[in-house]
Design a protein around this motif. Structure first.
Motif, PDB file in Angstrom:
ATOM      1  N   LEU A  27      -4.651  -2.005 -12.313  1.00  0.00           N
ATOM      2  CA  LEU A  27      -4.445  -1.003 -11.267  1.00  0.00           C
ATOM      3  C   LEU A  27      -3.830   0.272 -11.834  1.00  0.00           C
ATOM      4  O   LEU A  27      -4.097   1.374 -11.343  1.00  0.00           O
ATOM      5  CB  LEU A  27      -3.562  -1.576 -10.159  1.00  0.00           C
ATOM      6  N   ASN A  28      -3.008   0.117 -12.875  1.00  0.00           N
ATOM      7  CA  ASN A  28      -2.419   1.293 -13.525  1.00  0.00           C
ATOM      8  C   ASN A  28      -3.390   1.961 -14.490  1.00  0.00           C
ATOM      9  O   ASN A  28      -3.099   3.040 -15.009  1.00  0.00           O
ATOM     10  CB  ASN A  28      -1.141   0.898 -14.268  1.00  0.00           C
ATOM     11  N   CYS A 173     -15.173  -9.560  -5.096  1.00  0.00           N
ATOM     12  CA  CYS A 173     -15.143  -9.533  -3.631  1.00  0.00           C
ATOM     13  C   CYS A 173     -14.338  -8.380  -3.047  1.00  0.00           C
ATOM     14  O   CYS A 173     -14.522  -8.044  -1.873  1.00  0.00           O
ATOM     15  CB  CYS A 173     -14.586 -10.857  -3.108  1.00  0.00           C
ATOM     16  N   PHE A 174     -13.461  -7.771  -3.846  1.00  0.00           N
ATOM     17  CA  PHE A 174     -12.579  -6.738  -3.295  1.00  0.00           C
ATOM     18  C   PHE A 174     -12.495  -5.530  -4.215  1.00  0.00           C
ATOM     19  O   PHE A 174     -12.576  -5.648  -5.435  1.00  0.00           O
ATOM     20  CB  PHE A 174     -11.164  -7.287  -3.062  1.00  0.00           C
ATOM     21  N   SER A 175     -12.333  -4.375  -3.596  1.00  0.00           N
ATOM     22  CA  SER A 175     -11.934  -3.163  -4.307  1.00  0.00           C
ATOM     23  C   SER A 175     -10.418  -3.048  -4.193  1.00  0.00           C
ATOM     24  O   SER A 175      -9.863  -3.186  -3.098  1.00  0.00           O
ATOM     25  CB  SER A 175     -12.596  -1.926  -3.689  1.00  0.00           C
ATOM     26  N   TRP A 176      -9.763  -2.784  -5.327  1.00  0.00           N
ATOM     27  CA  TRP A 176      -8.302  -2.814  -5.370  1.00  0.00           C
ATOM     28  C   TRP A 176      -7.752  -1.413  -5.600  1.00  0.00           C
ATOM     29  O   TRP A 176      -8.269  -0.657  -6.420  1.00  0.00           O
ATOM     30  CB  TRP A 176      -7.828  -3.748  -6.478  1.00  0.00           C
ATOM     31  N   LYS A 177      -6.698  -1.080  -4.858  1.00  0.00           N
ATOM     32  CA  LYS A 177      -6.055   0.218  -4.985  1.00  0.00           C
ATOM     33  C   LYS A 177      -4.537   0.070  -4.919  1.00  0.00           C
ATOM     34  O   LYS A 177      -4.016  -0.885  -4.340  1.00  0.00           O
ATOM     35  CB  LYS A 177      -6.514   1.156  -3.861  1.00  0.00           C
ATOM     36  N   HIS A 182       2.592   5.319  -3.498  1.00  0.00           N
ATOM     37  CA  HIS A 182       2.999   4.868  -4.831  1.00  0.00           C
ATOM     38  C   HIS A 182       2.029   5.448  -5.859  1.00  0.00           C
ATOM     39  O   HIS A 182       0.812   5.478  -5.628  1.00  0.00           O
ATOM     40  CB  HIS A 182       3.006   3.345  -4.923  1.00  0.00           C
ATOM     41  N   SER A 183       2.559   5.864  -6.984  1.00  0.00           N
ATOM     42  CA  SER A 183       1.718   6.432  -8.037  1.00  0.00           C
ATOM     43  C   SER A 183       1.255   5.389  -9.039  1.00  0.00           C
ATOM     44  O   SER A 183       0.242   5.562  -9.718  1.00  0.00           O
ATOM     45  CB  SER A 183       2.459   7.553  -8.770  1.00  0.00           C
ATOM     46  N   GLN A 184       2.012   4.289  -9.161  1.00  0.00           N
ATOM     47  CA  GLN A 184       1.637   3.226 -10.074  1.00  0.00           C
ATOM     48  C   GLN A 184       2.341   1.932  -9.688  1.00  0.00           C
ATOM     49  O   GLN A 184       3.260   1.927  -8.873  1.00  0.00           O
ATOM     50  CB  GLN A 184       1.984   3.591 -11.517  1.00  0.00           C
ATOM     51  N   LEU A 200       3.328  -8.497  -6.799  1.00  0.00           N
ATOM     52  CA  LEU A 200       2.325  -7.434  -6.740  1.00  0.00           C
ATOM     53  C   LEU A 200       1.903  -7.165  -5.298  1.00  0.00           C
ATOM     54  O   LEU A 200       1.551  -8.083  -4.554  1.00  0.00           O
ATOM     55  CB  LEU A 200       1.098  -7.833  -7.561  1.00  0.00           C
ATOM     56  N   VAL A 201       1.940  -5.899  -4.913  1.00  0.00           N
ATOM     57  CA  VAL A 201       1.451  -5.460  -3.607  1.00  0.00           C
ATOM     58  C   VAL A 201       0.359  -4.431  -3.862  1.00  0.00           C
ATOM     59  O   VAL A 201       0.587  -3.421  -4.532  1.00  0.00           O
ATOM     60  CB  VAL A 201       2.573  -4.839  -2.748  1.00  0.00           C
TER      61      VAL A 201
END
Length: 212
Positions: A27-28, A173-177, A182-184, A200-201
């Protein structure tokens, strides 16, 4: 007759912990997340769910999991071993009867072995990701995910398969953001174990149309 009994115990890298770290790191680095998803779609397509038979060909996803094992081992030390005779390893004398404990972060983050050892870089493992290979052991023993030898983890194939399948299904199955505001993702570790200090959120959006 005297019955001989042996007790073997071990600590393992939990699949969910390894995948949580992998997602947090990716994600980062959103370009990495996109690359893993594109590689997965190229192998599996978008008309069915990824299956166990697909996993050996998911080289980049496997490399992402292995890099998570390297950089973020759940347990700081391997299972203790006792030397049965005097021996020399790496120029050091190990006397008979010595209790040998290896630092797993010390191996996985050794700057003499790994370039940019504190950076999450799955590409460093791509040369080991053969199509026919599913276990994520390190042949050069520069990291310990499942230990090795006679006391190596008997569940190496199962553990590797479960972890890669979990990450592959989540990516497919998912797109993660990163959550709004939050920036990171905070990658701070717990002091006494290899968990994220904060769970992790992330925002997950389905990639495929939902059934009616």
């Amino acid at each position: 007759m005297h019955a001989r009994q042996e007790l073997m115990f071990a600590t393992v890298d939990n699949p969910s912990n390894a995948v949580e770290w992998a997602l947090a790191e990716m994600l980062n680095q959103p370009e990495m997340l996109q690359k893993a998803t594109e590689k997965l779609d190229a192998v599996v397509g978008k008309d069915r769910l990824v299956q166990e038979s697909d996993l050996p060909r998911l080289k980049y996803v496997k490399a992402c999991v292995k890099e998570s094992f390297r950089l973020h081992p759940l347990a700081p030390f391997n299972v203790p071993h006792v030397s049965t005779q005097d021996t020399v390893v790496g120029g050091y004398l190990i006397p008979k009867g010595s209790h040998v404990i290896l630092s797993r972060p010390g191996l996985g983050r050794n700057p003499r072995i790994w370039e940019d050892p504190l950076k999450y870089k799955p590409e460093r493992h791509m040369k080991d990701m053969e199509d026919a290979r599913m276990d994520l052991n390190d042949p050069e023993l520069t990291m310990f995910s499942f230990s090795t030898g006679r006391r190596g983890c008997p569940g190496v194939l199962l553990g590797s398969t479960l972890t890669v399948m979990l990450l592959a299904r989540l990516l497919q199955c998912f797109s993660w953001k990163i959550p709004p505001g939050h920036s990171q993702i905070d990658l701070a570790e717990c002091e006494d174990a290899g968990f994220l200090s904060k769970p992790l959120v992330a925002v997950a959006e389905p990639r495929f149309p939902q059934p009616n």
